[in-house]
Write an enzyme that holds these catalytic residues in place. Structure first.
Site, PDB file in Angstrom:
ATOM      1  CD  GLU A  18      -2.740  -1.209   2.490  1.00  0.00           C
ATOM      2  OE1 GLU A  18      -3.645  -0.371   2.612  1.00  0.00           O
ATOM      3  OE2 GLU A  18      -2.503  -2.078   3.349  1.00  0.00           O
ATOM      4  CE  LYS A 179     -10.677 -10.137   4.761  1.00  0.00           C
ATOM      5  NZ  LYS A 179     -11.568  -8.974   4.891  1.00  0.00           N
ATOM      6  CB  SER A 185      -5.564  -0.950  -0.027  1.00  0.00           C
ATOM      7  OG  SER A 185      -5.308   0.215   0.712  1.00  0.00           O
ATOM      8  CG  ASN A 217     -21.195 -13.670  -1.294  1.00  0.00           C
ATOM      9  OD1 ASN A 217     -20.600 -12.609  -1.405  1.00  0.00           O
ATOM     10  ND2 ASN A 217     -22.369 -13.890  -1.866  1.00  0.00           N
ATOM     11  CD  GLU A 310     -10.886  -5.081   6.451  1.00  0.00           C
ATOM     12  OE1 GLU A 310     -10.117  -4.176   6.065  1.00  0.00           O
ATOM     13  OE2 GLU A 310     -10.810  -6.255   6.066  1.00  0.00           O
ATOM     14  CB  SER A 321      -9.744   8.573   1.967  1.00  0.00           C
ATOM     15  OG  SER A 321      -8.606   8.398   1.159  1.00  0.00           O
TER      16      SER A 321
END
Length: 350
Positions: A18, A179, A185, A217, A310, A321
């Protein structure tokens, strides 16, 4: 004019994937900080982990480079940087996203030097970065979230991928998501529909971490809230909604795709707003966060379902942002938000 200025070291770049987002955040922060109130010392960190000099760091921050140029040198800290940190700096603003910045490592470094800094401490940063620990702590505290599994590289082999896939598909259902545990990100995230996509997703995610999170999901809307404050005094912003044309809110959707739509404030019932606010506070306190955090949610009001996805302890901080935009909707401007974060950091005990 203020009688004495606060000296702030603005860390940016770093070793994370990132890195580029960090540079964008730092440029926005530098422009928004009140130059009458603060002396700002930009300190760039290259992708291979070296601190750059003030002169070089300023050129990078004011230039158009997308990353901090790498250098080969034997000393990680150039002459003058350590002296600056130990003798002149009142506060560090570590605008570092992902590993080696948002995971407690830079926080521990500053703790050793007895320097105050914006954001969460080592412990909360580490927990917030490692999504496996984060989810386990959420579960312990009764915070609702999607079904998840943890997969470690040492336990996985390509020969057994079908066995793993069958087990996870049974427990999580299809599709599910994979993940890296320690990344942000939306980097390294993949959607799994079958055995072939599972093997590909696992291999890709293991490029970023040795531990993976697999999540079921969830049908619903993706919402975010911003949190500011200490454990005793917590401000939660209005919630915002993300509408992406992608299968999920991935890196491209966040930073490159102009079709991604942010709706602030999100259209929610009073009950849903209250629940998101309460869960934001619960999650913030559960990991021991302080200063700054952004909470991500999955919301399905028809099923009366609000799940915490999260917590991010150093979210993206460009002017576009979600974190600053959410507080702007709540009446706190970008510059005022920075002032609040700096004030909170200065009040913390060393």
């Amino acid at each position: 004019m203020f009688e004495s200025k606060i000296n702030i070291a603005l860390f940016f770049g770093g070793r994370s994937a990132e890195h580029e987002v960090s540079l964008l955040s730092a440029r926005s922060i530098f422009q928004a900080l009140n130059q009458d109130k603060y002396n700002i010392f930009p300190i760039a960190i290259s992708k291979n982990g070296y601190f750059r000099s003030l002169a070089v760091s300023k050129k990078i921050l004011f230039g158009e480079d997308k990353r901090v140029p790498e250098v080969e040198r034997t000393n990680v800290l150039p002459e003058g940087i350590l002296n600056l940190l130990e003798n002149k700096i009142d506060l560090v603003f570590p605008v570092l996203h992902g590993p080696f910045g948002e995971d407690g490592k830079i926080q521990g470094f500053l703790d050793v030097l007895n320097i105050k800094y914006v954001g969460c401490n080592l412990r909360a940063s580490a927990v917030g970065m490692d999504k496996a620990y984060m989810k386990q702590i959420f579960a312990y505290n009764g915070i609702p979230q999607s079904k998840f599994e943890i997969l470690k590289k040492m336990d996985y082999s390509q020969q057994k991928s079908s066995n793993f896939f069958n087990e996870f598909a049974k427990n999580l259902g299809l599709p599910f998501f994979i993940k890296p545990a320690n990344m942000g990100s939306s980097i390294g995230i993949s959607r799994v529909n079958d055995l072939q996509s599972f093997a590909r997703a696992v291999n890709e995610a293991f490029e970023f971490d040795k531990k993976l999170i697999l999540e079921s999901n969830v049908e619903g809307r993706e919402l975010e809230s911003a949190v500011l404050g200490s454990e005793k005094d917590i401000k939660v912003s209005a919630a915002g909604e993300i509408i992406s044309t992608h299968d999920f809110y991935d890196y491209q959707a966040k930073y490159e795709d102009q079709s991604t739509e942010l709706i602030i404030p999100a259209k929610l019932s009073p009950a849903a707003k209250a629940k998101i606010r309460n869960l934001s506070v619960q999650a913030f306190r559960a990991v021991g966060a302080e200063g700054i955090s952004r909470l991500d949610f999955f919301v399905n009001e028809e099923q009366d379902q609000i799940l915490v996805n999260e917590i991010n302890t150093m979210p993206g901080f460009t002017k576009f942002s979600m974190y600053p935009l959410l507080f702007e909707e709540s009446g706190i401007s970008y510059s005022e938000l920075l002032d609040n974060l700096i004030e909170l950091a200065l009040k913390k005990d060393k």
